[in-house]
Scaffold this active site. Structure first.
Site, PDB file in Angstrom:
ATOM      1  N   ASP A 464      42.247  43.956 -18.820  1.00 15.80           N
ATOM      2  CA  ASP A 464      41.834  44.028 -17.419  1.00 15.80           C
ATOM      3  C   ASP A 464      40.425  43.481 -17.307  1.00 15.80           C
ATOM      4  O   ASP A 464      39.721  43.374 -18.306  1.00 15.80           O
ATOM      5  CB  ASP A 464      41.786  45.507 -16.974  1.00 15.80           C
ATOM      6  CG  ASP A 464      43.157  45.987 -16.551  1.00 15.80           C
ATOM      7  OD1 ASP A 464      44.045  45.143 -16.532  1.00 15.80           O
ATOM      8  OD2 ASP A 464      43.315  47.178 -16.256  1.00 15.80           O
ATOM      9  N   ASP A 786      44.656  50.635 -16.522  1.00 18.92           N
ATOM     10  CA  ASP A 786      44.092  51.880 -16.007  1.00 18.92           C
ATOM     11  C   ASP A 786      44.926  52.464 -14.870  1.00 18.92           C
ATOM     12  O   ASP A 786      44.913  53.642 -14.632  1.00 18.92           O
ATOM     13  CB  ASP A 786      42.644  51.671 -15.547  1.00 18.92           C
ATOM     14  CG  ASP A 786      42.532  50.530 -14.553  1.00 18.92           C
ATOM     15  OD1 ASP A 786      43.584  49.978 -14.169  1.00 18.92           O
ATOM     16  OD2 ASP A 786      41.408  50.185 -14.156  1.00 18.92           O
TER      17      ASP A 786
END
Length: 1223
Positions: A464, A786
């Site tokens: 990410d 996440d």
């Protein structure tokens, strides 16, 4: 807020301190039965019995607004009446149970039985069995009969030692694992309201009556009833098996169950059941009670589940679920129920697979050798007694003969004990447990042990952006507001009053109320950002404009918000609706600028009025504002609003497409999230270690590209791909819009940035890379995530990393490792530890196999020639203890070094025992065998002592055999130091003193050996040695260090006969001629590097021709950058996705690596790593020239990219092909 607090107190919000337990108006049983109701039934029951959720709050003496008052007495009383939020763990095995388990080892059982028989026979003396009647070998039986029991007893004692050590190891491992569990549990906190304040409490401290804040991504820790909700949807598949997300509302379905995941929205719930009384707790209690459930029952239940699952999938295929969320989440449902953290992962870990296979092979060889030893010993004894001495079979002598046979059997079993490497699983466990403990200090909380080792083989990391590569501390730095693009934040006076009011109101109500800016912890520090960081940036922006968002929140508490459309990966925006006093509504929205701008038809101007926003003007704003911001690496957010006049009546709030249109744009902000300072170095280390880093982000492509360049994922001039999720989806799907692996294979090797990607894209990419067969090595992929929707990708990946700070509970649940600091550089540490585990196991193997080979050959040969093993059973067990337990502790706890990141990943098919290790094993084996046999057959002459060979049964121990045993053990000790290096390094002491465990084990083993030899006496078959004899033994042992230097001087490539061992899967056979060629290429000698001047000139000539060809090709390529992908000629080549970066020449000078990068791994299973197939037409009549070319071409064509690991056939259109034609 007055009315709310009034409401709370009216309903009996704060209980007086002196309430007794009886004053709660609900019993535990009543609450349990309430939670067993579902949906509308539950809502109706609450309505009927309590009036509404508020009535339930009154009965539980709590307030829906202020929560519990938080006084210790009240909390303690609730704990006593309703229980704690803890599910008692399963009882760990006691030490005695572990001892019993260790005793189940087959080889140990055989030894125990043999020792007991030996003991029994030695204590039984038959009448009339005189030794001389029973043959020469038995002559000494009588004199030494009283000492006969010692050997049996000593064996039993050694077995006890081995068992205790094994049990202790298991016990400490179990203890460590439980420590890890409690650490994971302590990480989990939940937000509750106590005394009117939001506080984070440990999940175990949540009590009945608590008012908990639930939001997107939470794993609910207890059962409860919804008090207030915004667009709340919950995935209850873990309890009900129903995969559709359940919408929770006060009137239809207010029941929230523990262990379920919040997939969308937010709200507040009143906790009504905790711990063993919650729905998950009840299931766990049943599981605990019904442990030995019938296997058939289990099987039937499993089948039913499978059938249900299939039906659900069919339904889902028919009616494609809205927005694809349910389909995306499907993989999360596979393991229903609260997953136990130690569930086995997808497949057996690579290392365990290789080790099991190797241990079985060694075990078989050991069994064969021990069987052969017993057969030969019995045959020799029988031939000598009954044929050579010509003795008749006498019944009285049977016990004596049996005693001999038992002795032979014990020798055979000891050979087997030494041969079977039962230390292997122990070494893996110790190494992994040690690594896991240390990784915790490096901010990696490992949830699955094997993830640690898999990380060492990782070839790709999909990361990410926000929070992992960047600092996740966001701030608004640019803003486009009232027709002006402010590069620095504007002064409040520069903004029209109406625009400013709308902006501050929009920011205040349309950010989650759990997000806030807190004062700094230390003086002079930065303000603390709590909650979603993008929202924190907006709240910070409001504070920079000298306005307080909190006053707005106080005027409009969360309960007064009419409707909230929370952010999710499909909407990519969040909207909040307020009801106005005149009956109309006002909605504020924020979201990704290019998405929200398309929904805006008006924009606020400098006068504070709204003007129409035409498509052309919209494009202009995107080009002149959004793209420049994005290219500077800023995340762009659009803030907008919409009025719904009362005259138009109430809109249909469920029809989102109609609601979220005709917006008026207030402003565009550019939010900066600086790159973490340590990330560029970490990425450079990954690339050097042969790991490709890809960025997968939901951000705008320009922002993503800018950040990727800052991080070093992209470099100017690289021809790697950056693409958006839409484009990626278009390219990987065929006409029927099905995903094709072949199409993914054309994209992923060059893809470095995937922007505006949905969680489904992430999952598709990860699956595509893992399933790809384009490269000969299967890719091992690590993924960071996440969000709740990252669950499928985290599960699919070989190693899933969840963010410890920003990550949702769902992501953590699906992951293998939790990054406690959300930092990318911690992933690099995980790679280092993973590789270290692999190397530690290889070190241990190298050491153990040397001992195995030597001990088995010595016992076997000694037995065949002298009718007795030179190493006695008890001595063998001591050697086995050094080898297995101590060595695994010493070698498996080596700390990792940066040097581990200088080599490429081993890959899944890399043999455990490389050719260099095989060379070391055989080399040291030769030295040790030579020494032992010299001492065995000539030791008495060298040391001028009595000969110990052919001693009768139960003869006293001799100096001769003591010297043999002592030298053998000391050689192993010094060889343990040699075993620390497995890639042929010369300095075996390098870093040794940084490892106190290793030093203390070697030292203590040496001390114990001195005690055994000097004071071991009969049980260990030793006599004490003089100082001079000791010095000789130490000198011979030390010799293995010197010999090690000699062994590492021999180049592995010259030893063509060496084979590798311990493959995961069988490699395909490679023709011998190719093997030889490859070996020559792999081993580069310094002498060969000093090329003659003529050859260098050859290189330069070739280089110039190639440079010209590149220029021509570059012109050809500029016509269509990806046309080459589709040409039929190139499709046949596995490199059809490359535009041949292999042949990029950085310089006009040829590059000669000074030494092969893989020097240490010159023993790899040969791969055509550096070879390039030469076109036949390059051959020339002049043999010398051809030879020179052959030697040089692979060196200066530029190292192949990490993606490729096999030779390139010259395909049409490649520079090599052009070179062939031009020459």
């Amino acid at each position: 807020m007055a009315n709310n607090s009034f409401r709370g107190s009216k309903r009996g919000g704060h209980a007086e301190a002196n309430h007794s337990a009886a004053e709660f108006s609900c019993s535990l049983k009543e609450l349990r039965s309430l939670m067993e109701l579902r949906g509308a039934e539950g809502a109706a029951h609450i309505q009927e019995v309590y009036g509404d959720a508020g009535g339930l709050c009154t009965k539980l003496r709590t307030s829906p607004v202020h929560g519990l008052d938080g006084t210790p007495e009240d909390l303690e009383r609730r704990r006593a009446v309703f229980g704690q939020n803890l599910i008692p763990p399963k009882q760990p095995k006691t030490f005695l149970q572990l001892v019993w388990q260790a005793l189940q080892d087959v080889t140990l059982l055989i030894l125990e039985v043999a020792a007991i028989i030996s003991l029994g026979l030695s204590l039984y003396s038959p009448p009339g069995a005189r030794g001389d009647n029973c043959g020469r070998a038995a002559a000494g039986v009588e004199d030494e009969a009283e000492a006969g029991w010692i050997e049996g007893a000593a064996i039993l004692l050694s077995v006890v030692c081995v068992v205790l050590v094994t049990a202790f190891n298991d016990w400490s491992k179990e203890k460590q694992f439980r420590g890890l569990q409690s650490r994971i549990e302590q990480e989990q906190r939940f937000t509750v309201v106590r005394g009117g304040q939001l506080v984070q409490v440990l999940v175990a401290e949540i009590l009945v009556g608590d008012v908990a804040q639930v939001k997107y991504g939470d794993l609910l820790p207890a059962d409860g009833v919804l008090i207030q909700g915004n667009d709340l949807k919950v995935d209850e598949s873990s309890l009900t098996g129903e995969s559709d997300h359940v919408k929770k509302t006060l009137d239809r379905d207010p029941m929230l169950l523990s262990g379920t995941h919040v997939m969308e929205g937010s709200g507040k719930m009143l906790v009504v059941a905790v711990g063993v009384n919650s729905q998950t707790g009840i299931i766990f209690t049943l599981l605990g009670a019904a442990e030995p459930e019938d296997e058939e029952e289990k099987g039937r239940k499993e089948k039913k589940k499978e059938e249900k699952k299939k039906e659900r999938k069919k339904k889902e295929k028919k009616g494609k679920s809205k927005g694809g969320v349910a389909v995306e989440m499907q993989p999360l449902n596979d393991e229903g129920g609260k997953k136990k953290p130690n569930l086995p992962k997808k497949e057996k870990s690579v290392l365990q697979g290789k080790l099991t296979k190797l241990a079985v092979q060694i075990g078989k060889a050991g069994l064969f050798m021990s069987g052969l030893t017993v057969v030969i010993l019995i045959s020799l004894f029988a031939v000598d007694t009954f044929w050579v001495q010509g003795l008749p079979w006498v019944a009285d002598c049977v016990p004596v003969y049996v005693q001999f046979f038992v002795k032979f059997f014990i020798i055979g079993v000891t050979v087997l004990v030494v041969a079977v490497p039962e230390g292997l699983p122990l070494a893996v466990t110790i190494s992994l447990a040690y690594s896991v403990k240390k990784m915790l200090q490096d901010n990696n909380l490992v949830r699955h042990l094997d993830a640690c080792e898999t990380m060492g083989n990782a070839t790709a990391i999909c990361s990410d952006k926000t929070g992992t590569l960047t600092m996740n501390r966001m701030a608004v730095v640019q803003v486009y507001l009232a027709d002006r693009h402010h590069r620095d934040l504007p002064h409040p006076d520069q903004i029209p009053a109406r625009v400013l009011d709308l902006l501050i109101l929009g920011i205040g109500v349309n950010c989650a109320y759990t997000t806030k800016i807190m004062p700094p912890e230390k003086d002079g520090g930065l303000p603390r950002q709590v909650g979603n960081k993008t929202e924190c940036a907006l709240l910070g922006f409001a504070l920079d404009l000298r306005r307080d968002y909190q006053t707005i929140r106080n005027q409009i508490p969360e309960e007064k918000l009419f409707k909230v459309y929370t952010f999710n990966s499909v909407r990519k925006s969040m909207s909040t609706v307020l009801k106005l006093p005149d009956g109309g509504y006002q909605m504020f929205s924020k979201g990704a600028s290019e998405i929200l701008l398309k929904k805006c038809c008006r924009i606020l101007t400098a006068s504070g009025e709204a003007k129409a926003l035409k498509p052309r003007e919209r494009e202009a704003v995107i080009q002149q504002v959004v793209e420049p911001m994005a290219s500077e690496g800023l995340r762009t957010i659009c803030l907008a609003y919409r009025d719904f006049p009362s005259a138009e009546g109430e809109p249909d709030w469920d029809n989102e497409t109609d609601i979220l249109t005709a917006l008026t744009c207030i402003c565009l902000v550019g939010i900066e999230d600086p790159v973490r300072p340590e990330v560029p170095d970490a990425i450079r280390m990954c690339q050097r270690a042969g790991i490709t880093v890809r960025m997968v982000t939901g951000d705008n492509i320009n922002t993503a590209r800018a950040i990727a360049t800052k991080c070093g994922i992209l470099h100017p001039g690289d021809d790697f791909l950056c693409m958006e999720g839409k484009e990626f989806n278009r390219r990987i799907r065929n006409e029927l819009s099905e995903i094709e692996q072949e199409r993914i294979d054309k994209i992923w090797p060059k893809l470095r940035v995937l922007a505006r990607s949905s969680p489904t894209d992430k999952h598709t990419l990860v699956k595509g890379i893992i399933d790809s067969t384009v490269l000969e090595q299967r890719q091992v992929v690590a993924v960071t995530g996440d969000g709740t929707n990252d669950g499928p990708a985290l599960k699919k990946a070989d190693v899933g990393f969840a963010m410890g700070i920003a990550g949702t509970d769902v992501a953590k649940e699906a992951s293998d490792i939790i990054l406690t600091d959300d930092n990318f550089s911690s992933i690099v540490k995980a790679v280092m530890w993973g590789r270290n585990v692999y190397d530690s196991i290889s070190k241990f193997l190298q050491f153990q196999l040397t001992v195995n080979v030597v001990a088995v050959i010595v016992a076997f040969t000694g037995a065949c020639i002298t009718q007795d093993s030179p190493l006695k059973a008890v001595q063998m067990l001591w050697v086995n203890l050094i080898m297995d337990t101590f060595a695994s502790l010493a070698l498996a706890t080596e700390p990792p070094t940066e040097a581990l990141l200088l080599r490429k990943p081993y890959g899944r098919n890399k043999p455990l025992i490389s050719r260099t290790m095989m060379k070391n094993i055989l080399g040291h084996g030769i030295y040790q065998l030579t020494t032992i046999f010299t001492l065995l057959f000539a030791g008495e002459k060298l040391f001028d002592i009595d000969c110990g060979r052919n001693a009768p049964l139960h003869a006293p121990p001799s100096e001769h055999y003591t010297i043999v045993f002592n030298t053998f053990v000391l050689m192993q000790l010094f060889n343990e130091i040699n075993a620390r290096k497995i890639h042929g390094e010369r300095n075996v002491f390098d870093g040794m003193f940084n490892n106190p465990i290793f030093c203390s084990i070697v030292f203590s083993t040496f001390i114990i050996q001195i005690v055994i030899v000097q004071f071991g006496g009969k049980p260990f078959s030793c006599v004490s040695l003089s100082v001079e004899q000791w010095l000789w033994c130490v000198f011979l042992g030390f010799g293995s260090l010197l010999w090690g230097q000699l062994v590492s001087t021999v180049p592995t490539s010259r030893l063509k006969f060496l084979k590798t061992a311990g493959h995961g899967t069988q490699q395909e056979e490679i023709p011998e001629e190719e093997l030889e060629e490859m070996d020559e290429l792999e081993e580069i000698d310094h002498a060969e590097m000093e090329l003659r001047r003529g050859q260098v000139l050859w290189c330069r000539g070739l280089n110039r021709i190639q440079t010209q060809i590149r220029v021509v090709n570059a012109f050809r390529d500029t016509m269509s950058p990806y046309e080459g992908l589709e040409t039929p000629e190139s499709r046949s080549s596995i490199h059809n996705f490359m535009t041949h970066p292999e042949f990029r020449i950085e310089d006009s000078e040829p590059h000669f690596p000074l030494i092969d990068d893989n020097h240490g791994e010159d023993d790899d299973a040969p791969t055509k790593r550096n070879s390039v197939a030469l076109p036949p037409s390059l051959a020339s009549p002049n043999q010398n020239n051809n030879n020179a070319l052959e030697r040089i071409l692979p060196l200066h064509l530029g190292a192949p990219p990490p993606a490729s690991s096999s030779g390139l056939p010259p395909c049409p259109g490649s520079p090599l092909h052009s070179l062939e034609t031009s020459l």
